[in-house]
Structures are given as structure tokens and as C-alpha cells.
Design a protein around this motif. Structure first.
Motif, PDB file in Angstrom:
ATOM      1  N   VAL A 211       0.843  -1.191   0.000  1.00 41.73           N
ATOM      2  CA  VAL A 211       0.000   0.000   0.000  1.00 41.73           C
ATOM      3  C   VAL A 211       0.877   1.238   0.000  1.00 41.73           C
ATOM      4  O   VAL A 211       1.998   1.222   0.524  1.00 41.73           O
ATOM      5  N   SER A 212       0.390   2.316  -0.595  1.00 47.68           N
ATOM      6  CA  SER A 212       1.099   3.593  -0.564  1.00 47.68           C
ATOM      7  C   SER A 212       0.201   4.639   0.074  1.00 47.68           C
ATOM      8  O   SER A 212      -1.029   4.544   0.013  1.00 47.68           O
ATOM      9  N   ALA A 213       0.816   5.625   0.685  1.00 49.85           N
ATOM     10  CA  ALA A 213       0.071   6.666   1.397  1.00 49.85           C
ATOM     11  C   ALA A 213      -0.038   7.926   0.557  1.00 49.85           C
ATOM     12  O   ALA A 213       0.912   8.306  -0.138  1.00 49.85           O
ATOM     13  N   VAL A 214      -1.190   8.568   0.617  1.00 51.62           N
ATOM     14  CA  VAL A 214      -1.361   9.874   0.003  1.00 51.62           C
ATOM     15  C   VAL A 214      -1.049  10.936   1.052  1.00 51.62           C
ATOM     16  O   VAL A 214      -1.143  10.694   2.251  1.00 51.62           O
ATOM     17  N   ASP A 215      -0.701  12.092   0.579  1.00 53.18           N
ATOM     18  CA  ASP A 215      -0.323  13.192   1.469  1.00 53.18           C
ATOM     19  C   ASP A 215      -1.585  13.916   1.937  1.00 53.18           C
ATOM     20  O   ASP A 215      -1.838  15.073   1.590  1.00 53.18           O
ATOM     21  N   ARG A 216      -2.385  13.194   2.726  1.00 55.22           N
ATOM     22  CA  ARG A 216      -3.666  13.720   3.187  1.00 55.22           C
ATOM     23  C   ARG A 216      -3.922  13.170   4.584  1.00 55.22           C
ATOM     24  O   ARG A 216      -3.934  11.951   4.781  1.00 55.22           O
ATOM     25  N   THR A 217      -4.115  14.053   5.543  1.00 51.27           N
ATOM     26  CA  THR A 217      -4.243  13.633   6.941  1.00 51.27           C
ATOM     27  C   THR A 217      -5.687  13.690   7.409  1.00 51.27           C
ATOM     28  O   THR A 217      -6.513  14.451   6.895  1.00 51.27           O
ATOM     29  N   ARG A 218      -5.980  12.846   8.419  1.00 55.06           N
ATOM     30  CA  ARG A 218      -7.270  12.880   9.112  1.00 55.06           C
ATOM     31  C   ARG A 218      -6.992  12.984  10.610  1.00 55.06           C
ATOM     32  O   ARG A 218      -6.198  12.219  11.152  1.00 55.06           O
TER      33      ARG A 218
END
Length: 334
Positions: A211-218
Motif C-alpha cells: 500500500v502507498s500513502a497519500v499526502d492527506r491527513t485525518r
């Protein structure tokens, strides 16, 4: 079907099954339900199992027991929403058991996991789905925000050891991750078998999925009481201990080294750890002053880690877990 085919219509998005474990109907349930796309998936029935209208998204709200408050909503649900009762966990966490039950019941092959403890903006599902189309299995990134003094003291450590680690190390965060069944390296059956004999849904998914992460936080609310924050710390450290032992050893050594630096060279040590935390906060656009707590957080880290390593149980979601090894879990009443 070709473009010249008069029966051809606009391309529909690939349908997504969203799994949301919770015991209560929360704002997150309404937020996700409002984002589902496509015609009614379960007209004429309860939609159980695969084979419904596969042009439609669905939301599975998964609880443990028919006595959970959310189960009372089963007769009054928005379109394309189901409440699924997973049953009591045996040999695994309630969260892992709920996710496994949801995977088996989901109608679609594209799956999104989420949680009920953060806000889902109106474009959350569509954006995550578009991420999958561009890059395959994708996760968003959590920022844990403390709801009590100890939780706020932990924030810099969670940003560095949690937010940054998820983003940089290919770690799946179960609060916002999307993938397809065929993406699971060892197959779905092996994945579900592992889920039903361990604690961490995120850690188990990471072991089975690239899996890869997007530059978007919660922003995720964490803690609420000193006891709750302490139990969360023990659980997080135990998860990394079993799923990433080398990273845990490094983190422990690094924490001791930073604490020693702050004790014996306070001007340098406090400056270094505060600057590191500030840089991590800035990298993810976290506008919170809690990065200034990095130094006191570092000083209490070694005794807290020793305490967490010494603990043989922890409490999570109203259950006590005795987690002896990766696939050896005993569930006890609190």
C-alpha cells in the motif's frame, strides 16, 4: 461494447464496499452514507452476500452484538446501508473480528475500511476511490489528537512514530484505506484467517498488502481519560512489537538516547527534539502547539515503554486482551 454502441452509457465508477465497525450510529455513519454512489443496491431484499447491484457502493456498519445500540437501526437505514452483527470475538480483537465479518459479507471486490472517530468530508469516498484508480491500494494518514493531558503529551510521539511512519513506510491505516480483494498477496482466505487470530487489523493488512500513502491527513480524537490514553499507548507499542520488532527496538533505543540527551545536555536536547517534532508537524500541516511538548514527552517515554513492555494485558473497546504472540490472543472480560 464500443463507443459506437447506441446502448453504451457513461462509465460507472467501480463500486466500493465501505466497512465501518462501530457499536453506535455516529456522525461518521451519516457522512459516509451520504457519499454512496449508484442505484439502490438492495432493492427487494436485505442485500446479504455478494451478487447485489454491483454498480452501487454500499456501507456495512458492523457491530458485535444484537444488543449494541446501532443494531436497533436495522429497520431504519439509509439506502445501500446495512448493519451487520459480527458476533463476539474469539482469539482475536473485536475490531479484527468485525472487519473479517465485513469482508465476507461485502458485495463488492473493491473495499474501503474506515472508523467512526474522525470527520469524513463530502468527497472522502470519491477521492479515496480516485486514488485507487491512479495508484492502486492507498491509505490516508492519521494524526492522533489527545483529548486529555496525557494524550496531548503523546501527540509529538504519535506524529513521528505514527503519522510519519504510515506515510513513509507503507503502513496501512485502517481508518482510511482502499484496496481490492485480488490485491491481497496471499489471497483473501489467508488474510481472514490471520485476522481472526490476532489483534491489529492495520498491522495484519500491512503484512498482506502493498500500500502507498497519500499526502492527506485525518485528525483522530484519542484518549479522553488518563487511563484511556495509557491503554492506547500500551496497545500501540504492543502492535509495533509484534508486527515490526526491529522498528520497535530502534524506537526504544532512540527514545532512551533522546531522553538522556535532554537530561544531561538540556539546552541541546530540548532544542533538538522540539525541532524534530516541529519539522514533522510542519511537514503534514499540523497547526497545533503540542510539538512544544516533545521534550517532556521524551523524558517520560523510557519509563512508559518499560511499563508497556511489562504489561501482559491491555483494555480496548470494553475488552481485556492477553496478547502473548502475534497469533496467540486471549479475550477476557474487563
Amino acid at each position: 461494447m464500443t463507443d459506437s454502441d447506441p446502448t453504451a452509457g457513461p462509465e460507472r465508477p467501480t463500486p466500493v464496499s465501505v466497512l465501518l465497525p462501530t457499536v453506535r450510529w455516529t456522525e461518521a455513519c451519516d457522512e459516509v452514507a451520504d457519499q454512496l454512489r449508484g442505484p439502490a443496491a438492495f432493492a427487494g431484499g436485505d442485500g446479504g452476500g455478494r451478487g447485489g447491484d454491483r454498480a452501487a457502493d454500499e456501507l456495512l456498519v458492523i457491530c458485535d452484538s444484537p444488543d449494541d445500540p446501532v443494531a436497533a437501526r436495522r429497520g431504519d437505514l439509509p439506502d445501500r446501508v446495512r448493519v451487520l452483527v459480527a458476533g463476539e470475538p474469539e482469539g482475536c480483537s473485536g475490531k479484527a473480528n468485525a472487519i473479517a465479518a465485513g469482508m465476507e459479507a461485502a458485495a463488492n471486490d473493491r473495499i474501503a475500511w474506515t472508523d467512526d472517530d474522525f470527520r469524513h468530508p463530502p468527497d472522502w469516498l470519491a477521492t479515496l476511490d480516485a486514488d485507487y484508480e491512479r495508484r492502486g491500494p492507498t491509505t490516508e494518514v492519521p494524526v492522533f489528537v489527545g483529548d486529555d493531558p496525557l494524550g496531548r503529551l503523546f501527540e509529538p510521539a504519535y506524529v513521528i512514530g505514527g503519522t510519519l511512519a504510515v506515510f513513509a513506510a507503507g503502513v496501512a491505516w485502517g481508518g482510511a484505506v482502499i484496496f481490492e480483494r485480488d490485491d491481497l498477496r496471499d489471497g483473501e482466505a489467508a488474510f481472514l484467517r490471520d485476522l481472526r487470530r490476532t489483534v491489529s487489523d492495520d498491522g495484519t493488512l500491512t503484512a498482506h498488502l502493498d500500500v502507498s500513502a497519500v499526502d492527506r491527513t485525518r485528525y483522530v480524537r484519542a484518549g479522553g481519560s488518563l487511563r484511556g490514553s495509557l491503554e492506547r499507548f500500551v496497545r500501540f507499542l504492543t502492535i509495533t512489537r509484534y508486527h515490526a520488532p526491529r522498528a520497535t527496538a530502534f524506537n526504544a533505543a532512540f527514545g532512551v538516547a533522546m531522553a538522556a540527551l535532554c537530561l544531561f545536555a538540556p539546552f541541546i536536547g530540548v532544542g533538538v527534539v522540539t525541532a524534530l517534532a516541529g519539522a514533522a508537524y510542519a511537514r503534514f500541516g499540523i497547526a497545533r502547539a503540542t510539538f512544544l511538548l516533545a521534550a517532556p514527552g521524551v523524558l517520560i517515554a523510557p519509563p512508559l515503554m518499560a511499563y508497556a513492555f511489562a504489561r501482559r494485558t491491555f483494555v480496548w473497546g470494553g475488552r481485556r486482551y492477553r496478547w502473548r504472540s502475534l497469533f496467540d490472543v486471549e479475550v477476557e472480560p474487563v
